[in-house]
Design a protein around this motif. Structure first.
Motif, mmCIF file in Angstrom:
data_model
loop_
_atom_site.group_PDB
_atom_site.id
_atom_site.type_symbol
_atom_site.label_atom_id
_atom_site.label_comp_id
_atom_site.label_asym_id
_atom_site.label_seq_id
_atom_site.Cartn_x
_atom_site.Cartn_y
_atom_site.Cartn_z
ATOM 1 N N ILE A 180 44.448 42.979 35.106
ATOM 2 C CA ILE A 180 44.036 44.112 34.267
ATOM 3 C C ILE A 180 43.766 43.546 32.867
ATOM 4 C CG2 ILE A 180 44.702 46.381 33.372
ATOM 5 C CD1 ILE A 180 44.477 46.272 36.472
ATOM 6 N N PRO A 181 42.518 43.632 32.414
ATOM 7 C CA PRO A 181 42.143 42.906 31.181
ATOM 8 C C PRO A 181 42.863 43.361 29.916
ATOM 9 C CG PRO A 181 40.346 44.297 31.960
ATOM 10 C CD PRO A 181 41.368 44.307 33.028
ATOM 11 N N PHE A 234 44.142 38.142 44.986
ATOM 12 C CA PHE A 234 42.692 38.325 45.125
ATOM 13 C C PHE A 234 41.949 37.008 44.868
ATOM 14 C CE2 PHE A 234 44.480 42.346 43.692
ATOM 15 C CZ PHE A 234 43.870 43.280 44.505
ATOM 16 N N THR A 287 39.226 36.849 43.026
ATOM 17 C CA THR A 287 38.776 36.836 41.615
ATOM 18 C C THR A 287 39.890 37.311 40.677
ATOM 19 O OG1 THR A 287 37.818 38.987 42.064
ATOM 20 C CG2 THR A 287 36.314 37.119 42.074
ATOM 21 N N TYR A 344 49.432 41.161 46.916
ATOM 22 C CA TYR A 344 48.030 40.857 47.217
ATOM 23 C C TYR A 344 47.494 39.855 46.189
ATOM 24 C CZ TYR A 344 43.552 42.013 49.450
ATOM 25 O OH TYR A 344 42.389 41.966 50.186
ATOM 26 N N ASN A 400 41.503 39.478 39.539
ATOM 27 C CA ASN A 400 41.606 40.922 39.318
ATOM 28 C C ASN A 400 42.816 41.312 38.463
ATOM 29 O OD1 ASN A 400 39.297 41.832 40.551
ATOM 30 N ND2 ASN A 400 40.234 41.940 42.580
ATOM 31 N N ARG A 405 52.184 38.121 40.031
ATOM 32 C CA ARG A 405 52.122 39.576 40.230
ATOM 33 C C ARG A 405 52.354 39.925 41.702
ATOM 34 N NH1 ARG A 405 46.546 42.517 38.758
ATOM 35 N NH2 ARG A 405 45.918 41.364 40.619
#
Lengths: 385, 238
Positions: B97-98, B91, B93, B89, B95, B156
């Motif tokens: 993981i910070p 996205f 924005t 997927y 997304n 990813r």
């Protein structure tokens, strides 16, 4: 599960101030809880001592200052079947009421102390104590407390003055029973004569040591029966019961303190749950992304729960360590009626503190973890937070 | 049989007293290796269709079969496990993981698959190389530009070698130049790796890069055009 450990730890460190504050809150709560446990354990040790020792006190007297038993009762009690040994004790205390700095003098036959107590001298000598009437051996906890509370360093050869009592320290002892370390043991004759009142021939109580297998109730009744119609009647009870009755007022207070401990755990649960809910709300979208990638709801549940348990466990462990350090260093005790309750750290206290904190982590984390796991992915991905 | 088979799918949800139907009896078949763009105005149902195919949303009725699996019958947990192995997927924005580095973000979907640490490392490095970000592997998302973040997002999405890669407005939050680069990268995924791609966009130019362009209006597929992708045409021209 451990594959996600770096994610869990990094997540906790992301909001390090919040995590640190929550860990600190949990630590304070567990510290107080452990302190309460230590008080309860100290009381339990005193009041549930084995039944092989009886204390004969003057009937209808409750304060050591008012109990005056003839010293020669010793010989009568010694003849009661089942009695192994009798130790006449003159008690003097600087404060009969509840206090954090009670000093209790036990005057007894010096040569008997070594036989009936498990004391080990860390300094000084038994010979010095037994040979000199104005000497005393002092418990290590009392020495530590005098040093920390009033800056009075007490060591062998020094004079210890409490009120009009003045003794030379012949030794400092440790004991398996930490409460004993709050007492000063001196010569019976010395304590009977030294305070201006002539108490020669009288003692506060007789400590009666029973033979193995002897029935304490039966022997206590037999002792009391011997003196029922005599000059001064006695009230004989097991040492645990005797100490429990001496500390009756304190026991009620300590029972009350238990609720304080529970309240602290309740607050800790709420604090952890609140912080975890905040963490989950901050990461609604992040959890949705994880689920989009294929992380199951169950795993999200476990991740959030792990975070909560880690914080709780970290706080709990810190609180336990601080409690152990403070209790070990402070030699705290509270006494009343010449009986002292020692607050000491114990393995069971530490283990209880750690286990309870981990359990609280689980309880506090369930609702936020459930919320994170059950969130609708599409709605959460739209969440702007 | 088509790789993706959407059969009479209806999606409804309630908003107060109103029932909203973003998808009405939609049928769609996508073959393996196809690059399909879904275009339409806001509220046309394109993202809803994408989410249903990606298995992050449930349809009210109908059937969706992806690579032989009827995903409409899977439980929540089984569906998550299915997504881990079958869906990539991308996205709008990013997304990411910070708290995780670019490498860790790319490695994350692999943690869900039965795979050794060395295999995970190998795959993550290949994916990062594919998006030309090996030198940024240890950077955190906050240390990356928007375009770099999106490239990590793409890495990813492809790292598990999924059955389908879905992209929801992947260039929507990027400037024109970066958007073009990202689009090139997505096109390359399809042309070089043969990845089946579903891309949602409201931009006709972006949609035109796909080999097949679908248009949704008020929850209905109204147009299905197969054309030679613009990028491919440009490449051919070169």
């Amino acid at each position: 599960m451990f594959k996600f450990a770096p994610y869990v730890i990094k997540t906790l460190l992301r909001h390090h101030t919040r995590t640190l504050l929550t860990v600190s809150g949990a630590a304070v709560a567990v510290f107080v809880y452990c302190f309460v446990l230590a008080v309860q354990e100290g009381l339990e040790r005193l009041t549930t001592q084995d039944d092989s020792v009886l204390v004969a006190f003057q009937a209808n007297k409750f304060c050591p200052a008012t109990s005056h038993l003839p010293q020669d009762y010793e010989h009568v009690i010694r003849k009661v079947p089942g009695v192994r040994d009798v130790v006449p004790i003159q008690v003097f205390t600087n404060n009969c009421r509840a206090s954090l700095d009670v000093v209790v003098f036990y005057g007894t036959h010096a040569e008997q102390v070594r036989q009936v107590r498990d004391f080990e001298l860390v300094s000084g000598s038994w010979e010095e104590f037994e040979a000199n009437q104005d000497t005393a051996i002092v418990g290590q906890a009392l020495v530590a407390r005098r040093a920390s509370k009033i800056g009075q360093n007490v060591s062998v050869g020094d004079r210890l003055t409490i009120g009009n009592l003045n003794v030379t320290i012949a030794g400092v002892f440790t004991s398996e029973n930490r409460a004993e370390e709050d007492y000063v043991y001196c010569h019976l004759d010395f304590l009977q004569r030294t305070r201006g009142t002539d108490l020669v021939g009288t003692v506060t109580q007789h400590e009666v040591f029973l033979q193995p297998g002897a029935d304490p109730q039966q022997i206590a009744a037999a002792i009391d029966a011997k003196f029922k119609s005599g000059q001064i009647p006695t009230d004989t009870r097991t040492k645990g019961v005797f100490q429990a009755s001496s500390l009756q007022d304190l026991i009620q207070l300590i029972d009350l303190v238990r609720y304080l401990g529970w309240a602290c755990l309740g607050l800790m649960t709420v604090l952890l749950a609140t912080t975890t809910v905040m963490g989950v709300e901050d990461r609604i979208r992040e959890h949705a992304v994880l689920q989009t990638l294929g992380v199951t709801g169950t795993r999200v549940f476990r991740l959030v729960l792990s975070e909560c348990v880690l914080v709780s466990f970290g706080g709990g462990l810190t609180g336990v360590l601080i409690a152990v350090a403070v209790l070990a260093a402070s030699s705290l005790s509270v006494g009343a009626e010449a009986v002292s309750i020692a607050f000491t750290p114990s393995t069971s206290m530490a283990a209880t503190g750690v286990i309870v904190s981990a359990l609280i982590g689980i309880v506090a984390g369930i609702a936020p973890a459930w919320r994170a796991a059950r969130a609708d992915i599409v709605t959460a991905l739209r969440y702007a937070g | 049989m088509a790789l993706i088979d959407v059969q009479k799918v209806v999606k409804q949800f309630r908003k107060g007293p109103e029932t909203i139907t973003p998808l009405q009896e939609t049928d769609l078949q996508v073959e393996k290796g196809e690059f399909v763009s879904l275009m339409g105005a806001s509220g046309s149902g394109k993202t809803t269709l994408l989410n249903l195919i990606a298995g992050i949303d449930r349809c009210t009725s109908g059937r969706i079969v992806v690579n032989g699996a009827d995903i409409t019958t899977l439980s929540r947990t089984r569906l998550a496990q299915w997504r881990a192995g079958n869906i990539g997927y991308i996205f709008q924005t990013h997304n990411l993981i910070p708290v995780l580095t670019a490498y860790e973000n790319v490695e994350l979907p692999l943690l869900l698959l039965p795979m050794s640490r060395s295999e995970r490392q190998k795959r993550a490095e290949i994916a990062l190389r594919a998006v030309d970000l090996v030198d940024r592997a240890n950077h955190y998302p906050r240390q990356l530009s928007g375009g770099q973040e999106q490239r990590v997002g793409i890495a990813r999405a492809i790292v598990t070698d999924p059955t389908v890669v879905v992209a929801d407005e992947p260039t929507g939050s990027l400037d024109a130049e970066t958007a073009d680069q990202i689009l090139q990268l997505i096109v390359q995924l399809n042309s070089d790796l043969g990845t089946t791609l579903l891309l949602v966009t409201h931009d006709p130019d972006v949609a035109a890069t796909a080999g097949r362009q679908l248009k949704l209006v008020q929850g209905k597929l109204v147009e299905d055009r197969r054309a030679q992708p613009a990028v491919a045409m440009r490449q051919e021209a070169v």
